[in-house]
Design a protein around this motif. Structure first.
Motif, PDB file in Angstrom:
ATOM      1  N   ASN A  33      43.755  42.299  35.800  1.00  0.00           N
ATOM      2  CA  ASN A  33      42.901  43.907  35.957  1.00  0.00           C
ATOM      3  C   ASN A  33      43.554  45.094  35.409  1.00  0.00           C
ATOM      4  OD1 ASN A  33      44.923  45.761  36.870  1.00  0.00           O
ATOM      5  ND2 ASN A  33      44.817  44.327  38.877  1.00  0.00           N
ATOM      6  N   PRO A  91      42.559  38.804  25.955  1.00  0.00           N
ATOM      7  CA  PRO A  91      42.045  37.291  26.646  1.00  0.00           C
ATOM      8  C   PRO A  91      41.232  36.409  25.701  1.00  0.00           C
ATOM      9  CG  PRO A  91      39.885  39.846  26.486  1.00  0.00           C
ATOM     10  CD  PRO A  91      41.480  39.922  26.021  1.00  0.00           C
ATOM     11  N   LEU A 128      42.128  36.815  32.086  1.00  0.00           N
ATOM     12  CA  LEU A 128      40.582  36.562  32.755  1.00  0.00           C
ATOM     13  C   LEU A 128      41.167  37.351  33.582  1.00  0.00           C
ATOM     14  CD1 LEU A 128      38.189  34.523  30.798  1.00  0.00           C
ATOM     15  CD2 LEU A 128      38.804  36.148  30.188  1.00  0.00           C
ATOM     16  N   ARG A 135      35.213  41.897  33.823  1.00  0.00           N
ATOM     17  CA  ARG A 135      36.191  41.958  33.994  1.00  0.00           C
ATOM     18  C   ARG A 135      36.735  43.448  34.868  1.00  0.00           C
ATOM     19  NH1 ARG A 135      40.759  41.367  29.251  1.00  0.00           N
ATOM     20  NH2 ARG A 135      41.946  40.688  30.983  1.00  0.00           N
ATOM     21  N   ASP A 136      37.503  43.592  36.176  1.00  0.00           N
ATOM     22  CA  ASP A 136      37.577  44.490  36.914  1.00  0.00           C
ATOM     23  C   ASP A 136      36.864  44.315  37.684  1.00  0.00           C
ATOM     24  OD1 ASP A 136      40.142  44.890  35.282  1.00  0.00           O
ATOM     25  OD2 ASP A 136      39.109  46.257  33.893  1.00  0.00           O
ATOM     26  N   SER A 147      36.625  38.678  37.820  1.00  0.00           N
ATOM     27  CA  SER A 147      36.410  38.493  36.648  1.00  0.00           C
ATOM     28  C   SER A 147      35.410  37.306  36.649  1.00  0.00           C
ATOM     29  CB  SER A 147      37.556  37.931  34.959  1.00  0.00           C
ATOM     30  OG  SER A 147      36.724  38.144  34.015  1.00  0.00           O
TER      31      SER A 147
END
Length: 723
Positions: free
Chosen positions: A358, A446, A355, A193-194, A313
C-alpha cells in the motif's frame, strides 16, 4: 605514476583490445559459436550472416555498425536500446565539440605559460610533460585564466543545446512507438493499487468491477484482481522443475541405448536434497510420479489462491487505449492513498509481489532504503579512499616491506604502477550492482524497468561520490579532515585543489575501461567459455542448451551509471587537463560501435519501456554538468582568480534548464498523451487475448475449467496465456 608507466598502461590496453578484436573476428565466424555471437538474430529466425560479407577482415564489424540505422536498432532491440544510443551520441557530441575548441586553444595557452611550482601539478608523480599542457601550469591570478573561463561556458552551452535536441528526439521516438498501428496489450490496461477495504456484502472483484463500471460504463472490459501467489508459484516452479528433469532423464536414457546395450541404462537419482542423498530410485519413474502428484495439488492451490487470497491491487482492461491512457493520468479518489491508478506495464515487467504493497508502506520502504543507501555510500567511501591511498607502490612497500624486492624490479614495477589502483577499484565496484537492484526492488516498485532505473540512479550517485570524489580527495582526506570539520564551506575549494593531482589515475582508468572493457564485450570470451563448458558437461535438452547461450539484455542498471561516471571524470577534467577529452571521445565512440554490434546481433531486451530511461539519463548528465561547474568554481578559487564569481551564473542556468525540460518534456514520459493514444489501429485486438496475456503461468488452468476463476480472473483458460 611517471610518463613511461602511463604509456605502458595505454599501450598494453590497446594491444589487449587488438588481440580481443582479432579473437572476435576468428571465433564469430565458426558455426559452433553462432549462438554466442548472433543470438538476437537467431531468436528472430534470421540468418546470422544475412547482410554480412563472409570476410575475416577484423574491421568489418565497424562498417556494419556504422551502416546500421536507428530503425534497425529499434527492429532488433527495441526503443530502449535506440534511446541508449541517443545517450551515447549526445555525450559523444558534447565531448567532440568541447575538444574542437579546448584542445587547439587551451593547450598552447597552458604550454606557453611561465609555469608554477611543482606542487600544483596534474599528477602525483613526475608527469611533467602533461603538467605543462594543463591548467595546473597557469600561474595564479594570471589573465590567461580567462580562456579557461570561456571554455567552461562553452562546454556548458554545448551541453544545453545537445541535451535539448536529444530530449525532443527521444520524445518523438517514444511517440512513434506508442502510435504504432500494431496493438500493444499493455496500452489497453491500467494498474490499480491501494484499493480500499471491501464493503460488507461484496467480494473484492465485485468491488473493483462496480467502481470502474460506474466511471467507464461504455469502455470497461474486465478486471483481474492481484492475488497472493507465493504458494501456487512455489508448486508451479517445483512442477516445471520436475518436467525438465524428466525430459533430461529421458534423453540420457535414449542416448544410453546408442552407446551401450540396446536396452540402455535407465538413469537413477536419490530422493534426498538435490538428488545427492537418500534412497536411490529410477529417475524417470520418480519424476513421473512427482509430476502426477503435483498437478492436482497445483489445481487445488489455484482455486484457493483465486478465491481466498485476493489483495488490494488489480489490473483493469478497457476496450480502447484512449480510455486506458486517460484513466492512468486521472485522479480517481479524493485521497491520494486510495485507488491509485497508473499505466499498465508489459506483462513480463510486472513484479507481482510488490503490487499489493500500500501507499504508506511504499513511502516508508522508500525512506528506509534511501537511508540504507546513504549509509552504504558513506561506509564504502572509507575503503574506496583507502584503496586510492594504499594501492600506490610507495604505500604498499611501507605497509608490506617484504614485497619491496619484488616490486622494485623494473618490469613488475611498471605494470603494477600502470594497473594496480585501477584494477582494484574496478573489482571493488563490481560487488555493488546486485545489492542496489535488491534494495530498489524492496522499495515496492511495480515493474522491472523502474527497478533498473532506480538502481541506476543509486549506482550513479554512489560512483560519483565514492569513485570520483573519494579517489580525488582520498589521498588528502586524512590530512584535511580537521579543516573540513571546522568549515564545511572548504569542501568545494578542497575538491578543486585535489582534483588535478588525480589526473593520471583517471586517464589510465578511462583507458583501461574502454580498451579492455570493450574488448571483452566485443569478444565475449567469458560467455563463450561458459557456454561450451555447459554444453559439454551440463546440457542435455534443447531448453538447457538455449538457457546456456541466452544472452540477456544490455543491463542499463550498471551500464548507464558506468558511462556517466566516465562522463563525470572527463567533463570535470576537460578544462583543467584538456588532454583527457580524446580519451572520453574514444570511450564513447568505441562504446557506440561495440554496443551497436551487440544490440543488432547479441543482446535480447527483457522488457520495453519506450524510452522511460531517458529522463533519468538526462537528469544525471545535468548533475554531471553542475558538478563540473562547481568544480571549476573551486579550482578558479584555488588559482586566486579575481573574476571567479563570473562562473556563478552557470549552475543557476543549469538548474533553470533542468526545470524547463522537466516542465516541457517529462509528463509525456510518465503518461501516454491522448493524441498519441487516439491514433487508429490496424485492427482491433482480441480483448480476451489481451486479458489472458497478463495471467501468470502459475494461474493458467490445465483443465480449462472456467467457472472456478470467476472470483479473481473471470473466465481464464490456459489458451493464449503468456507472460
Amino acid at each position: 605514476m611517471d610518463f613511461s608507466s602511463f604509456l605502458t598502461s595505454l599501450g598494453t590496453s590497446f594491444v589487449i583490445f587488438l588481440v580481443l578484436m582479432f579473437l572476435f573476428t576468428w571465433l564469430s565466424r565458426r558455426p559452433g559459436n553462432f549462438v554466442v555471437y548472433y543470438p538476437n538474430r537467431i531468436l528472430k529466425g534470421l540468418d546470422p550472416y544475412e547482410g554480412i560479407r563472409l570476410t575475416r577482415n577484423p574491421f568489418a564489424w565497424i562498417r556494419e555498425a556504422l551502416a546500421s540505422t536507428e530503425a534497425d536498432v529499434i527492429n532488433m532491440s527495441g526503443v530502449d536500446s535506440a534511446v541508449y544510443f541517443v545517450f551515447l551520441t549526445t555525450v559523444l557530441g558534447i565531448l567532440v565539440l568541447a575538444g574542437l575548441l579546448l584542445l587547439p586553444v587551451l593547450l598552447p595557452i597552458a604550454a606557453t605559460s611561465p609555469g608554477v611550482k611543482a606542487d600544483n601539478t596534474t599528477s602525483e608523480g613526475s608527469f611533467n610533460d602533461i603538467d605543462k599542457l594543463s591548467m595546473g601550469h597557469i600561474e595564479v591570478k594570471s589573465p590567461r585564466l580567462w580562456a579557461f573561463v570561456a571554455a567552461t561556458y562553452w562546454i556548458s552551452f554545448v551541453a544545453y543545446c545537445l541535451l535539448w535536441k536529444a530530449y525532443k528526439h527521444v520524445s518523438n521516438l517514444r511517440a512513434a512507438a506508442l502510435m504504432s498501428p500494431d496493438a500493444k496489450h499493455e496500452q489497453f490496461g491500467v494498474l490499480v493499487r491501494d484499493i480500499p477495504p471491501v464493503p460488507e456484502g461484496q467480494t473484492r472483484k465485485e468491488q473493483v468491477d462496480s467502481y470502474f463500471k460506474s466511471i467507464y460504463p461504455d469502455t470497461f472490459y474486465r478486471s483481474m484482481v492481484v492475488t497472493d501467489g507465493k504458494k501456487v508459484n512455489k508448486i508451479y516452479d517445483e512442477l516445471e522443475g520436475y518436467k525438465k528433469k524428466l525430459e533430461r532423464a529421458e534423453i540420457i536414457y535414449a542416448e544410453s541405448k546408442q552407446t551401450s546395450s540396446p536396452e540402455g541404462t535407465r538413469p537413477t537419482t536419490k530422493t534426498g536434497f538435490l538428488g545427492l542423498v537418500g534412497k536411490k530410485v529410477d529417475a524417470i519413474e520418480y519424476y513421473d510420479e512427482k509430476i502426477k502428484e503435483l498437478i492436482p495439488k497445483l489445481e487445488a492451490e489455484r482455486k484457493v489462491t483465486l478465491k481466498e487470497k485476493q489483495q488490494c491491487s488489480a489490473l483493469i482492461f478497457f476496450t480502447d487505449r484512449v480510455t486506458a491512457s486517460s484513466a492512468a493520468q486521472s485522479l480517481h479518489a479524493t485521497m491520494v492513498d486510495t485507488w491509485t491508478v497508473m499505466n499498465a506495464p508489459e506483462p513480463r515487467q510486472l513484479i507481482w509481489t510488490n503490487l499489493p504493497k500500500n501507499f504508506h508502506e511504499r513511502e516508508m520502504r522508500q525512506y528506509v532504503i534511501y537511508f540504507i543507501v546513504f549509509l552504504t555510500i558513506f561506509f564504502y567511501m572509507i575503503p574506496i579512499g583507502l584503496i586510492s591511498a594504499l594501492t600506490t607502490l610507495e604505500n604498499l612497500k611501507k605497509l608490506l616491506p617484504f614485497l619491496k624486492p619484488v616490486v622494485d624490479q623494473k618490469e613488475i614495477k611498471t605494470v603494477l604502477e600502470a594497473y594496480l589502483p585501477q584494477l582494484a577499484l574496478i573489482i571493488f565496484m563490481a560487488l555493488l550492482p546486485k545489492f542496489l537492484l535488491f534494495l530498489s526492488k524492496k522499495e515496492g516498485i511495480p515493474t522491472q524497468s523502474h527497478v533498473e532505473r532506480a538502481a541506476s540512479g543509486k549506482f550513479f550517485y554512489f560512483s560519483v561520490l565514492n569513485v570520483f570524489i573519494g579517489v580525488t580527495i582520498g589521498s588528502t582526506l586524512f590530512t584535511t579532515m580537521k579543516v573540513i570539520l571546522k568549515d564545511t564551506g572548504k569542501i568545494v575549494p578542497l575538491l578543486g585543489a585535489s582534483l588535478p593531482k588525480s589526473a593520471t589515475f583517471f586517464l589510465t582508468f578511462v583507458a583501461l575501461k574502454f580498451f579492455v572493457g570493450y574488448g571483452l564485450e566485443l569478444s565475449r570470451i567469458v560467455p563463450l567459455i561458459i557456454f561450451h563448458l555447459k554444453k559439454k558437461y551440463l546440457c542435455k535438452t534443447e531448453a538447457e542448451l538455449k538457457e546456456a547461450w541466452a544472452p540477456g539484455h544490455l543491463g542499463y542498471a550498471t551500464r548507464v551509471p558506468g558511462d556517466l561516471l566516465i562522463l563525470t571524470i572527463v567533463l570535470c577534467y576537460s578544462v583543467i587537463a584538456p588532454l583527457i577529452i580524446p580519451f572520453g571521445v574514444v570511450y564513447f565512440g568505441l562504446g557506440w560501435l561495440v554496443l551497436r554490434n551487440q544490440a543488432l546481433k547479441v543482446y535480447v531486451p527483457s522488457y520495453e519501456s519506450y524510452g522511460r530511461m531517458w529522463p533519468h539519463m538526462y537528469k544525471r548528465i545535468m548533475t554531471t554538468v553542475i558538478l563540473f561547474q562547481a568544480t571549476m568554481l573551486g579550482y578558479f578559487a584555488v588559482k586566486q582568480f579575481y573574476y571567479t564569481p563570473i562562473l556563478i551564473p552557470l549552475p543557476i542556468l543549469s538548474f533553470i534548464f533542468v526545470f524547463i525540460c522537466q516542465k516541457k518534456f517529462y509528463r509525456f514520459f510518465q503518461s501516454t498523451a491522448l493524441e498519441v493514444a487516439s491514433r487508429e489501429l490496424k485492427e482491433k485486438p482480441n480483448m480476451e487475448v489481451v486479458f489472458q496475456s497478463f495471467v501468470p503461468p502459475s494461474l493458467s488452468s490445465e483443465k480449462g475449467d472456467e467457472d472456478q476463476y470467476e472470483d479473481a480472473l473471470s473466465h481464464v483458460s490456459r489458451t493464449g496465456s503468456t507472460v
